[in-house]
Design a protein around this motif. Sequence first.
Motif, mmCIF file in Angstrom:
data_model
loop_
_atom_site.group_PDB
_atom_site.id
_atom_site.type_symbol
_atom_site.label_atom_id
_atom_site.label_comp_id
_atom_site.label_asym_id
_atom_site.label_seq_id
_atom_site.Cartn_x
_atom_site.Cartn_y
_atom_site.Cartn_z
ATOM 1 N N ASP A 1 0.836 -1.202 0.000
ATOM 2 C CA ASP A 1 0.000 0.000 0.000
ATOM 3 C C ASP A 1 0.871 1.253 0.000
ATOM 4 N N LYS A 2 0.368 2.295 -0.626
ATOM 5 C CA LYS A 2 1.029 3.598 -0.602
ATOM 6 C C LYS A 2 0.221 4.495 0.330
ATOM 7 N N VAL A 3 0.871 5.002 1.368
ATOM 8 C CA VAL A 3 0.181 5.848 2.346
ATOM 9 C C VAL A 3 0.771 7.253 2.281
ATOM 10 N N PHE A 4 -0.081 8.221 1.957
ATOM 11 C CA PHE A 4 0.327 9.619 1.846
ATOM 12 C C PHE A 4 -0.279 10.390 3.013
ATOM 13 N N VAL A 5 0.556 10.931 3.874
ATOM 14 C CA VAL A 5 0.085 11.659 5.048
ATOM 15 C C VAL A 5 0.412 13.140 4.857
ATOM 16 N N PHE A 6 -0.632 13.962 4.880
ATOM 17 C CA PHE A 6 -0.482 15.396 4.656
ATOM 18 C C PHE A 6 -0.539 16.109 6.008
ATOM 19 N N SER A 7 0.608 16.686 6.395
ATOM 20 C CA SER A 7 0.693 17.358 7.685
ATOM 21 C C SER A 7 1.966 18.188 7.757
ATOM 22 N N LYS A 8 1.994 19.118 8.687
ATOM 23 C CA LYS A 8 3.203 19.892 8.972
ATOM 24 C C LYS A 8 3.621 19.691 10.435
ATOM 25 N N ASN A 9 3.058 18.673 11.084
ATOM 26 C CA ASN A 9 3.289 18.409 12.494
ATOM 27 C C ASN A 9 4.466 17.444 12.670
ATOM 28 N N GLU A 10 5.407 17.803 13.525
ATOM 29 C CA GLU A 10 6.606 16.984 13.742
ATOM 30 C C GLU A 10 6.296 15.626 14.376
ATOM 31 N N ALA A 11 5.335 15.564 15.282
ATOM 32 C CA ALA A 11 4.975 14.290 15.921
ATOM 33 C C ALA A 11 4.401 13.324 14.882
ATOM 34 N N ILE A 12 3.601 13.857 13.975
ATOM 35 C CA ILE A 12 3.029 13.016 12.905
ATOM 36 C C ILE A 12 4.151 12.574 11.964
ATOM 37 N N LYS A 13 5.118 13.445 11.735
ATOM 38 C CA LYS A 13 6.251 13.097 10.873
ATOM 39 C C LYS A 13 6.997 11.892 11.445
ATOM 40 N N SER A 14 7.218 11.869 12.749
ATOM 41 C CA SER A 14 7.955 10.748 13.347
ATOM 42 C C SER A 14 7.148 9.444 13.273
ATOM 43 N N VAL A 15 5.829 9.520 13.403
ATOM 44 C CA VAL A 15 4.987 8.324 13.250
ATOM 45 C C VAL A 15 5.097 7.813 11.816
ATOM 46 N N CYS A 16 5.079 8.724 10.853
ATOM 47 C CA CYS A 16 5.182 8.335 9.442
ATOM 48 C C CYS A 16 6.522 7.658 9.151
ATOM 49 N N GLU A 17 7.586 8.174 9.717
ATOM 50 C CA GLU A 17 8.904 7.575 9.518
ATOM 51 C C GLU A 17 8.942 6.162 10.100
#
Length: 182
Positions: free
Chosen positions: A25-41
């Motif tokens: 699956d390809k998951v595209f997360v649109f955000s500018k939040n650093e906490a969300i960035k770390s979850v995405c990584e």
Amino acid sequence: MRFIFVDAENIGLKEVEPIEAAVSDKVFVFSKNEAIKSVCERKLFLYISSYPTGSNQADFYLIGNLVGIIASLTNGQKEVCEFVLYSRDNSLVTAFAFQCKLHKVKQKIALEPKEQKVIAPIKPEKTLDQKIFELLKTPMSSEAMRVKLKSPKPDFTRAMNTLIKSNKIQRSPKSQKNWVRA
């Protein structure tokens, strides 16, 4: 294969963390939040933050990416793909569903959108002089009107003077104590 679009600015970190995706699956997360960035990584989701800051900018970018991906697929690929949206934004859900239907691809809205609140139209409060004018369907003394309207004397006098100067009210010909509409 699924293409999962996440409006993280709308749903927040608590809704992003439990999203499950297969390796394909390809998951595209649109955000500018650093906490969300770390979850995405950590989850190997694609974190997208390169859109302008402002109202609905993530939504516009999300729809642009959706259409771009759909346009790059062959008809055979479109038949086996599913496009999933994680958002509670009614406008974004509508735009996402419309684009998927337009391009004849399978789509799924993963979260229930917020209920739209029906806002009752607010009737503007009548001014004191409008209230006085309405009371004068029958002749009435100024003090009786003031008491009925529960108005302070200075405000009431000001409103009466406005009505008198604009020739909307006058003294009753039958009794000089009472006022009537002109």
